[in-house]
Design an enzyme around this catalytic site. Structure first.
Site, PDB file in Angstrom:
ATOM      1  N   ASN A 103      -0.372  -0.615  13.313  1.00 20.00           N
ATOM      2  CA  ASN A 103       0.106  -1.675  12.426  1.00 20.00           C
ATOM      3  C   ASN A 103       1.339  -2.322  13.033  1.00 20.00           C
ATOM      4  OD1 ASN A 103      -1.569  -1.056   9.954  1.00 20.00           O
ATOM      5  ND2 ASN A 103      -0.538   0.907  10.217  1.00 20.00           N
ATOM      6  N   ARG A 121       0.858  -1.196   0.000  1.00 24.42           N
ATOM      7  CA  ARG A 121       0.000   0.000   0.000  1.00 24.42           C
ATOM      8  C   ARG A 121       0.892   1.242   0.000  1.00 24.42           C
ATOM      9  NH1 ARG A 121      -3.492  -1.179   4.446  1.00 24.42           N
ATOM     10  NH2 ARG A 121      -4.785  -2.229   2.893  1.00 24.42           N
ATOM     11  N   ASP A 171      -6.955  -9.235  12.944  1.00 27.38           N
ATOM     12  CA  ASP A 171      -6.328  -9.914  11.804  1.00 27.38           C
ATOM     13  C   ASP A 171      -5.378 -11.050  12.179  1.00 27.38           C
ATOM     14  OD1 ASP A 171      -7.747  -8.145  10.182  1.00 27.38           O
ATOM     15  OD2 ASP A 171      -6.110  -6.698  10.137  1.00 27.38           O
ATOM     16  N   ASP A 197       4.757  -4.617   6.576  1.00 26.52           N
ATOM     17  CA  ASP A 197       3.518  -4.823   7.327  1.00 26.52           C
ATOM     18  C   ASP A 197       3.368  -6.316   7.621  1.00 26.52           C
ATOM     19  OD1 ASP A 197       0.351  -3.458   7.396  1.00 26.52           O
ATOM     20  OD2 ASP A 197       0.612  -5.624   7.483  1.00 26.52           O
ATOM     21  N   GLU A 256      -5.407 -13.700   9.355  1.00 29.48           N
ATOM     22  CA  GLU A 256      -4.608 -13.270   8.206  1.00 29.48           C
ATOM     23  C   GLU A 256      -3.119 -13.431   8.512  1.00 29.48           C
ATOM     24  OE1 GLU A 256      -3.808  -9.243   5.525  1.00 29.48           O
ATOM     25  OE2 GLU A 256      -5.154  -9.124   7.246  1.00 29.48           O
TER      26      GLU A 256
END
EC number: 3.6.1.15
Length: 175
Positions: A87, A23, A120, A103, A123
């Site tokens: 993050n 990103r 998350d 990340d 993930e």
């Protein structure tokens, strides 16, 4: 090491463990720049995802990056209070092109009333297997979840009561 100057506009780029761009935040104003800490501000900035999708942030935010900790904090200034999105990722690196970090999927969301949640985890486990995160990275990240949780509870750094007031005022002055 290159350090951006205060008032300079920089990009922020996050990558994944496999080296792929994740990103990009196109414009962030540098509010503080030292070897250890970079604080930036942005508002309605363009964000480009790795797959090419684009979106614009909805509110002003203050971004905190540290060279010693495996997390960064985005403090979003909304009408109903300050939300922090944390993050878990590598300490920052910066060059003439951008501030960069890897990340690692885990995030902590902090609500205006101080409640917070780890997000998350599924993930993270999926990417940990796919990209073969070493156990040493897992230990570092788990430790930094603990450090970050203590910072939140102790109202340290970007969670301190005056942090947003000070840095948002500076952002309004610089933009």
């Amino acid at each position: 090491m290159y350090l951006p100057k205060e008032k300079e506009i920089i990009q922020i780029k996050s990558y994944k463990h496999n080296g792929k761009l994740h990103r990009t935040w196109k414009k962030t104003v540098v509010l503080k720049s030292t070897e250890n800490i970079i604080i930036g501000g942005n508002d309605h900035t363009l964000v480009v995802e790795a797959d090419g999708r684009k979106w614009v942030t909805r509110e002003p935010s203050i971004c905190y990056f540290h060279s010693d900790y495996w997390f960064n904090v985005i403090s979003m200034i909304r009408e109903d209070g300050i939300y922090h999105y944390c993050n878990l990722g590598t300490p920052f690196a910066v060059d003439e092109q951008a501030l960069k970090y890897i990340d690692y999927d885990l995030d902590i969301k902090v609500f205006p009333d101080g409640r917070f949640h780890l997000l998350d985890e599924g993930e993270y486990e999926q990417h940990r297997r796919q990209m073969k995160y070493p156990d040493s990275i897992d230990r570092i990240l788990r430790h930094n979840v603990d450090v970050l949780s203590h910072w939140i509870l102790d109202k340290k750094g970007p969670f301190s009561p005056d942090y947003i007031d000070i840095w948002y005022e500076k952002y309004k002055e610089y933009r």
